[in-house]
Scaffold this motif. Sequence first.
Motif, PDB file in Angstrom:
ATOM      1  N   SER A 153       0.795  -1.217   0.000  1.00  0.00           N
ATOM      2  CA  SER A 153       0.000   0.000   0.000  1.00  0.00           C
ATOM      3  C   SER A 153       0.834   1.276   0.000  1.00  0.00           C
ATOM      4  N   ARG A 154       2.138   1.137  -0.174  1.00  0.00           N
ATOM      5  CA  ARG A 154       2.960   2.338  -0.191  1.00  0.00           C
ATOM      6  C   ARG A 154       2.666   3.176  -1.430  1.00  0.00           C
ATOM      7  N   ILE A 155       2.596   4.494  -1.241  1.00  0.00           N
ATOM      8  CA  ILE A 155       2.434   5.405  -2.370  1.00  0.00           C
ATOM      9  C   ILE A 155       3.500   6.483  -2.247  1.00  0.00           C
ATOM     10  N   ALA A 156       3.822   7.089  -3.364  1.00  0.00           N
ATOM     11  CA  ALA A 156       4.832   8.144  -3.352  1.00  0.00           C
ATOM     12  C   ALA A 156       4.332   9.329  -2.533  1.00  0.00           C
ATOM     13  N   ASP A 157       5.255  10.064  -1.938  1.00  0.00           N
ATOM     14  CA  ASP A 157       4.895  11.249  -1.179  1.00  0.00           C
ATOM     15  C   ASP A 157       4.160  12.237  -2.088  1.00  0.00           C
ATOM     16  N   ASP A 158       2.958  12.602  -1.679  1.00  0.00           N
ATOM     17  CA  ASP A 158       2.142  13.483  -2.505  1.00  0.00           C
ATOM     18  C   ASP A 158       1.057  14.073  -1.619  1.00  0.00           C
ATOM     19  N   PRO A 159       1.012  15.400  -1.447  1.00  0.00           N
ATOM     20  CA  PRO A 159      -0.012  16.005  -0.581  1.00  0.00           C
ATOM     21  C   PRO A 159      -1.427  15.838  -1.106  1.00  0.00           C
ATOM     22  N   ASP A 160      -1.556  15.456  -2.380  1.00  0.00           N
ATOM     23  CA  ASP A 160      -2.880  15.296  -2.972  1.00  0.00           C
ATOM     24  C   ASP A 160      -3.270  13.834  -3.150  1.00  0.00           C
ATOM     25  N   ARG A 161      -2.602  12.934  -2.434  1.00  0.00           N
ATOM     26  CA  ARG A 161      -2.959  11.503  -2.470  1.00  0.00           C
ATOM     27  C   ARG A 161      -2.694  10.929  -1.085  1.00  0.00           C
ATOM     28  N   ALA A 162      -3.676  10.193  -0.540  1.00  0.00           N
ATOM     29  CA  ALA A 162      -3.504   9.702   0.832  1.00  0.00           C
ATOM     30  C   ALA A 162      -4.401   8.510   1.103  1.00  0.00           C
ATOM     31  N   TRP A 163      -3.931   7.636   2.016  1.00  0.00           N
ATOM     32  CA  TRP A 163      -4.771   6.569   2.549  1.00  0.00           C
ATOM     33  C   TRP A 163      -5.572   7.160   3.716  1.00  0.00           C
ATOM     34  N   VAL A 164      -6.878   6.946   3.710  1.00  0.00           N
ATOM     35  CA  VAL A 164      -7.770   7.594   4.676  1.00  0.00           C
ATOM     36  C   VAL A 164      -8.579   6.546   5.431  1.00  0.00           C
ATOM     37  N   ARG A 165      -8.588   6.673   6.751  1.00  0.00           N
ATOM     38  CA  ARG A 165      -9.378   5.764   7.590  1.00  0.00           C
ATOM     39  C   ARG A 165     -10.861   6.112   7.488  1.00  0.00           C
ATOM     40  N   PRO A 166     -11.743   5.130   7.709  1.00  0.00           N
ATOM     41  CA  PRO A 166     -13.190   5.421   7.646  1.00  0.00           C
ATOM     42  C   PRO A 166     -13.625   6.545   8.568  1.00  0.00           C
ATOM     43  N   ASP A 167     -13.008   6.638   9.759  1.00  0.00           N
ATOM     44  CA  ASP A 167     -13.425   7.679  10.702  1.00  0.00           C
ATOM     45  C   ASP A 167     -12.899   9.062  10.326  1.00  0.00           C
ATOM     46  N   GLU A 168     -12.084   9.149   9.273  1.00  0.00           N
ATOM     47  CA  GLU A 168     -11.575  10.441   8.818  1.00  0.00           C
ATOM     48  C   GLU A 168     -12.383  11.013   7.652  1.00  0.00           C
ATOM     49  N   LEU A 169     -13.274  10.205   7.080  1.00  0.00           N
ATOM     50  CA  LEU A 169     -13.967  10.629   5.872  1.00  0.00           C
ATOM     51  C   LEU A 169     -14.843  11.853   6.099  1.00  0.00           C
ATOM     52  N   ASP A 170     -15.438  11.976   7.299  1.00  0.00           N
ATOM     53  CA  ASP A 170     -16.320  13.115   7.561  1.00  0.00           C
ATOM     54  C   ASP A 170     -15.568  14.432   7.672  1.00  0.00           C
ATOM     55  N   THR A 171     -14.255  14.380   7.760  1.00  0.00           N
ATOM     56  CA  THR A 171     -13.477  15.616   7.857  1.00  0.00           C
ATOM     57  C   THR A 171     -13.054  16.129   6.489  1.00  0.00           C
ATOM     58  N   LEU A 172     -13.403  15.403   5.438  1.00  0.00           N
ATOM     59  CA  LEU A 172     -12.996  15.766   4.084  1.00  0.00           C
ATOM     60  C   LEU A 172     -14.206  16.106   3.233  1.00  0.00           C
ATOM     61  N   GLY A 173     -14.009  17.008   2.274  1.00  0.00           N
ATOM     62  CA  GLY A 173     -15.039  17.276   1.287  1.00  0.00           C
ATOM     63  C   GLY A 173     -15.024  16.181   0.238  1.00  0.00           C
ATOM     64  N   LEU A 174     -16.116  15.413   0.160  1.00  0.00           N
ATOM     65  CA  LEU A 174     -16.223  14.309  -0.791  1.00  0.00           C
ATOM     66  C   LEU A 174     -17.442  14.517  -1.684  1.00  0.00           C
ATOM     67  N   PRO A 175     -17.339  14.272  -2.985  1.00  0.00           N
ATOM     68  CA  PRO A 175     -18.519  14.335  -3.852  1.00  0.00           C
ATOM     69  C   PRO A 175     -19.565  13.322  -3.402  1.00  0.00           C
ATOM     70  N   ALA A 176     -20.822  13.645  -3.604  1.00  0.00           N
ATOM     71  CA  ALA A 176     -21.914  12.782  -3.146  1.00  0.00           C
ATOM     72  C   ALA A 176     -21.812  11.352  -3.681  1.00  0.00           C
ATOM     73  N   PRO A 177     -21.531  11.121  -4.982  1.00  0.00           N
ATOM     74  CA  PRO A 177     -21.453   9.736  -5.451  1.00  0.00           C
ATOM     75  C   PRO A 177     -20.271   8.978  -4.844  1.00  0.00           C
ATOM     76  N   VAL A 178     -19.191   9.664  -4.554  1.00  0.00           N
ATOM     77  CA  VAL A 178     -18.028   9.008  -3.918  1.00  0.00           C
ATOM     78  C   VAL A 178     -18.392   8.614  -2.502  1.00  0.00           C
ATOM     79  N   ARG A 179     -19.031   9.497  -1.777  1.00  0.00           N
ATOM     80  CA  ARG A 179     -19.460   9.163  -0.421  1.00  0.00           C
ATOM     81  C   ARG A 179     -20.423   7.970  -0.428  1.00  0.00           C
ATOM     82  N   LYS A 180     -21.302   7.937  -1.436  1.00  0.00           N
ATOM     83  CA  LYS A 180     -22.248   6.834  -1.560  1.00  0.00           C
ATOM     84  C   LYS A 180     -21.528   5.517  -1.837  1.00  0.00           C
TER      85      LYS A 180
END
Length: 345
Positions: free
Chosen positions: A313-340
């Motif tokens: 699961s390693r990815i290159a250092d990039d401020p615009d790409r990240a692994w996100v835990r389920p409990d962190e999703l509410d802190t991010l702006g997500l498009p409605a279909p992605v959230r669904k």
Amino acid sequence: MDSFAKNLLAWFDIHGRNNLPWQHPRTPYRVWLSEVMLQQTQVRTVIPYFERFVRALPSLADLAAAPQDRVLALWSGLGYYSRARNLHRCAQICFAEHNGELPQSIEALSALPGIGRSTAAAILAQAHGQSHAILDGNVRRVLARFHGVQGWPGASAVQNQLWQLAESHTPDKRAADYTQAIMDLGALVCTRSKPRCAECPLHRTCVALRDGLTAALPQKKPAKTIPSRTTTMLIARDAEGRVLLERRPPTGVWARLWSLPEGVDVERPQSFFAPFDRIASPRIQVLPELIHTFSHFRLHITPILMHIDADESRIADDPDRAWVRPDELDTLGLPAPVRKLLAQH
């Protein structure tokens, strides 16, 4: 004050909405926030978003100081995300150029991002009692029917005619009540379909009712075929249940929101990770298509679910790409279909 305004205000005193959350207290910040949220969105949808937003960011200063991700997360689900970005930018401009306050002249206010002529007028009328005509969708419908205005209201000539009518009826006194009253009449009585004309305080002199044109006015926008687009979205989950997200570009659809990686090869989704990693045999499942409709096109999404091991699961250092835990999703702006999609899978 003409008979139009008198009859409308008399109706409002009995039937109008006077207990909306942004009316108590009715500060410039709360009125502005509500007016922007109400652009292309109904009151019943806006109320819970408004209450959540002002709990988190109760003042213009709080909004100006907030990270954009926080603002977009609070807006997530309301759609038309440029409104949220404009809110944030507007708050920052107010602190840089207007002493930390929304300006009180219609020229200065309407020059700010996301605040056009009608929105500025509504803010100044409700927050400061200034007499300015408004022309949102509800008002256009009321005026088009009452005066029998032909033509699509979006056409410049028709819109200019409606502005003149709106200005002619706007009274010098009780500007805040009148502004709320004409919006309420369009939302509650002079509705798009099945208007309750018998309950309307203006029905005795309404041209559309007299001539049997309530279903025909205002005239609809000329029909246009909505084009379709297709994309793939990768739902990559690692051994810890995290999902891989990418921040979208600063322009275009869902600008600066976090989303799922797009354009992934359905046959070899692991190729998305090259050259960061090589995933030999990931568990892959192509999920049912999800269709999301925008105002100007329909997006057909093919989701691909892929489970990978922790050491892959390693990815290159990039401020615009990240692994996100389920409990962190509410802190991010997500498009409605992605959230669904993430809620379902």
